[in-house]
Write a protein that holds these residues in place. Structure first.
Motif, short mmCIF file in Angstrom:
data_model
loop_
_atom_site.label_atom_id
_atom_site.label_comp_id
_atom_site.label_asym_id
_atom_site.label_seq_id
_atom_site.Cartn_x
_atom_site.Cartn_y
_atom_site.Cartn_z
N SER A 40 40.49 37.45 40.59
CA SER A 40 40.88 38.17 41.80
C SER A 40 41.45 37.25 42.88
N CYS A 41 41.96 36.08 42.47
CA CYS A 41 42.43 35.11 43.46
C CYS A 41 43.95 34.97 43.43
N GLY A 42 44.47 34.20 44.39
CA GLY A 42 45.91 34.00 44.50
C GLY A 42 46.58 35.06 45.34
N PRO A 43 47.88 34.94 45.59
CA PRO A 43 48.58 35.83 46.51
C PRO A 43 48.60 37.29 46.07
N GLU A 44 48.54 37.53 44.75
CA GLU A 44 48.52 38.90 44.23
C GLU A 44 47.12 39.32 43.81
N ALA A 45 46.13 38.50 44.11
CA ALA A 45 44.72 38.80 43.80
C ALA A 45 44.51 39.10 42.33
N GLY A 46 45.27 38.39 41.46
CA GLY A 46 45.13 38.63 40.03
C GLY A 46 44.93 37.38 39.20
N GLU A 47 44.84 36.21 39.85
CA GLU A 47 44.65 34.96 39.11
C GLU A 47 43.16 34.66 38.92
N SER A 48 42.89 33.86 37.89
CA SER A 48 41.52 33.39 37.73
C SER A 48 41.12 32.54 38.93
N CYS A 49 39.97 32.83 39.49
CA CYS A 49 39.45 32.03 40.60
C CYS A 49 38.94 30.68 40.12
N CYS A 50 38.93 30.49 38.81
CA CYS A 50 38.37 29.29 38.21
C CYS A 50 39.42 28.38 37.61
N ALA A 51 40.68 28.53 38.05
CA ALA A 51 41.75 27.69 37.53
C ALA A 51 41.57 26.24 37.99
N GLU A 52 42.04 25.32 37.15
CA GLU A 52 42.06 23.92 37.52
C GLU A 52 43.30 23.29 36.92
N SER A 53 43.69 22.14 37.42
CA SER A 53 44.82 21.42 36.81
C SER A 53 44.57 19.93 36.83
N GLU A 54 45.27 19.23 35.96
CA GLU A 54 45.17 17.78 35.90
C GLU A 54 45.99 17.16 37.02
N VAL A 55 45.38 16.25 37.73
CA VAL A 55 46.08 15.43 38.71
C VAL A 55 46.34 14.09 38.03
#
Length: 307
Positions: A40-55
């Motif tokens: 329910s996250c992100g600008p459209e409230a449809g992304e996983s709130c648990c996303a991560e990415s490699e830095v």
């Protein structure tokens, strides 16, 4: 190159092990403790709130100042600040979720894990924990029952509780150098996470006149993708200040995978500005310390992880 952990990857491993699992939506990225967290996250409230990415690590100048060079190894960093919905899973498992000695350590920094002497700084039980999350009647984001606020960033969290959450979530608090590196785009040395453009309400959540106005704190990633950093982290400027591992201390010389682990009397560090603060706090060069036991409506967290 961005790297995400996905439900699809988890599904493959479970199938290989003989487990029976339902179909999963592709490109939904999750962390270990997110089975019950709705996307329910992100600008459209449809992304996983648990996303991560490699830095992708490298060399850079802390505070965009050549006098403070540093090297940072590759690490993973949450795309979003930890939400109420994510934190709810920790609360439901509390106090069993409290960290063990040495948990949440940076693998390259000796002595950076949980110190059992900090146990006394955590709430004794679930009721005390819930009460601590009610630090501000007007601006707290926690609700004892899910009431449509699950995508808001959790606030009213002490440094000790932030550390404990990340350790429970099989991660850790980022070091100040790591946080700074992600916020300036590594060796790009950006003025702001998104680039050189001056802050605006289209890029960051900031500037609420809290003495006269009750401003709702929007869900995480509300300014994405325009306000995202180089590695797609949202709200590195604005929304909430984010606790880091380090004590707040003067920077000195060059360092490699470093953190300030000696208490200099100025509290623990935090970075990133907040909904309730002015434009100057949004700069990745802005530093502030706070007593680690304090719970404040403009403080939150995001977690880091290692391979």
């Amino acid at each position: 190159m961005h790297f995400f952990r996905s439900l699809a990857a988890i599904a493959i491993s479970l199938v290989a092990g003989g487990a029976c699992i339902p179909d999963v939506e592709p490109n939904v990225f999750v962390l270990p403790r997110c089975e019950q967290v709705a996307p329910s996250c992100g600008p459209e409230a449809g992304e996983s709130c648990c996303a991560e990415s490699e830095v992708v690590g490298g060399q850079f100048n802390r505070l965009n100042d050549a006098g403070f060079p540093a090297t940072v190894a590759d690490f993973h960093l949450d795309r979003f600040e930890v939400t109420v919905g994510r934190f709810r899973q920790f609360v439901e498992g509390y106090p069993a979720a409290r960290p063990k000695a040495g948990a949440g350590a940076h693998p390259l920094i000796q002595g950076s894990g949980w110190d059992p002497e900090w146990d006394a700084k955590l709430p004794a039980g679930k009721g005390e924990l819930r009460a601590s999350l009610q630090c501000d009647a007007n601006f707290r984001t926690w609700t004892d029952e899910p009431t449509g606020n699950e995508a808001a960033p959790i606030n009213c969290v002490s440094w000790y509780l932030a550390f404990a959450f990340c350790a429970w979530d099989e991660g850790r608090l980022p070091t100040e150098a790591e946080w700074n590196y992600a916020a300036v785009g590594g060796n790009q040395h950006r003025a702001y996470p998104w680039g050189e453009e001056a802050p605006s309400q289209e890029l960051a959540v900031f500037g609420c006149e809290t003495t006269t106005t009750v401003c709702p704190i929007p869900g995480v990633g509300s300014k994405s993708p325009a306000g995202d950093g180089r590695w797609e982290q949202a709200d590195l400027a604005g929304s909430l200040f984010e606790w880091v591992l380090d004590y707040h201390a003067d920077l000195t010389g060059a360092c490699s995978n470093c953190a300030a682990l000696s208490d200099g009397g100025f509290g623990r560090g935090s970075r990133g500005g907040a909904f309730s603060h002015t434009e100057e706090t949004l700069s990745p060069t802005y530093r502030i310390g706070e007593l680690p036991e304090r719970t404040l409506s403009f403080y939150g967290l995001r977690c880091a992880r290692d391979e």
